[in-house]
Scaffold this active site. Structure first.
Site, PDB file in Angstrom:
ATOM      1  CD  GLU A  40      -2.440   0.900   2.961  1.00  8.10           C
ATOM      2  OE1 GLU A  40      -1.999   0.033   3.773  1.00  8.10           O
ATOM      3  OE2 GLU A  40      -3.434   1.613   3.199  1.00  8.10           O
ATOM      4  CE  LYS A 111      -7.139   0.674   3.859  1.00  2.00           C
ATOM      5  NZ  LYS A 111      -5.852   0.972   4.542  1.00  2.00           N
ATOM      6  CB  CYS A 144      -3.914  -2.312   4.421  1.00  2.00           C
ATOM      7  SG  CYS A 144      -2.923  -2.687   5.890  1.00  2.00           S
ATOM      8  CB  VAL A 171       0.454  -0.848  12.266  1.00  2.00           C
ATOM      9  CG1 VAL A 171       1.187   0.052  11.285  1.00  2.00           C
ATOM     10  CG2 VAL A 171      -1.033  -0.502  12.272  1.00  2.00           C
TER      11      VAL A 171
END
Ligand code: ACM
Length: 272
Positions: A40, A111, A144, A171
């Site tokens: 991304e 997205k 993501c 993350v």
């Protein structure tokens, strides 16, 4: 027919688009893939600090230089490439990904489920999920945090995707293990291309976790990258292995669905 699919994992440096395009290009040129997925926002980095900064680093699709460079690389290497970048369109910005081929630009995805401060820097995707027949297989794209919503992969799979291309800047530690279940419940392949490194800008510091992964339709991990390594990896697969949705002689993953009993999951609030 077998096909080599894989990911490019590296550490983009924030705002250094020239350098990031060069680094990604070097890695792509060293690979032998038929289909490669980049992270991304691979050209800009992730932690934006203002809307102005987001606009200044965003590009038009397909006219912008990142999409054009990916088209050149796809032509030179005779490969399909999916990569994430910030898109601008008439004052709006999207966290997008493009699909390019040896013959040029094919399409983009914006997205749908924005994560954390992305909600400040980007507009939510307004075009929904799409799949593309690229000859050897059908691919779908999600970005993501879309993985956290099982509807994303279900929608793409019901549209006929054999392979889910999944540019990521992960993350949280849950995605790679969860992709086993996502792939199993939809019987599809997935290529999660994550980035590495840390970005500390403004009040935000994030560590990206690498471990990019190719996952099979039986939930097996076909390859998982290192947590902090720069690498381009390919795995040979038969994408048609994703097409038989039978679990046994009685059960089929798609035919056995009972949407009439799923309430708000289907049919309501579809675009909100
Ligand atoms: C994410 O969606 N970049 C976590």
């Amino acid at each position: 027919m077998g096909m080599k699919v894989g990911f490019v994992q590296f550490e983009p440096l924030f705002g250094e688009v020239d350098r990031n395009l060069e680094r990604a290009g070097d890695l792509i040129m060293g690979s032998d893939a038929d289909l490669l997925v980049l992270p991304e926002l691979f050209n800009t980095g992730y932690v934006f600090t203002s809307k102005e900064e987001t606009i200044s680093l965003s590009e038009q699709i397909p006219e912008g230089r990142t999409t054009q460079r990916l088209c050149e690389l796809a032509r030179e290497k005779e490969t399909f490439i999916v990569g994430g970048l910030a898109e601008k369109d008439n004052g709006r910005t999207f966290n997008s990904a493009v699909l390019v081929s040896p013959g040029g630009y094919i399409g983009r995805y914006r997205k749908t489920h924005l994560f954390f401060e992305e909600k400040v820097w980007f507009d939510p995707g307004d075009e929904g999920f799409k799949v593309y027949d690229i000859g050897t297989c059908t691919v779908g794209i999600m970005i993501c945090f879309d993985w956290f919503f099982p509807e994303s992969m279900r929608a793409l799979s019901l549209m006929g995707a054999d392979i889910i291309c999944h540019p990521a800047n992960l993350v949280l530690p849950f995605c790679q293990e969860s992709m086993k279940t996502r792939c199993l419940e939809n019987h599809v392949f997935a290529i999660t291309a994550n980035r590495t490194g840390t970005e500390a800008r403004g009040d935000t510091a994030l560590l990206f976790t690498g471990m990019s992964q190719v996952t099979g339709p039986d939930g097996s991990v076909l390859f998982r990258g290192g947590g902090d390594s720069e690498e381009v990896r390919t795995v040979e697969i038969d994408p048609k292995a994703a097409r038989d949705k039978n679990v046994n002689t009685y059960n089929n993953l798609f035919a056995d669905r009972r949407p009439g009993f799923y309430g708000d999951l289907v049919g309501k609030n579809t675009k909100e």
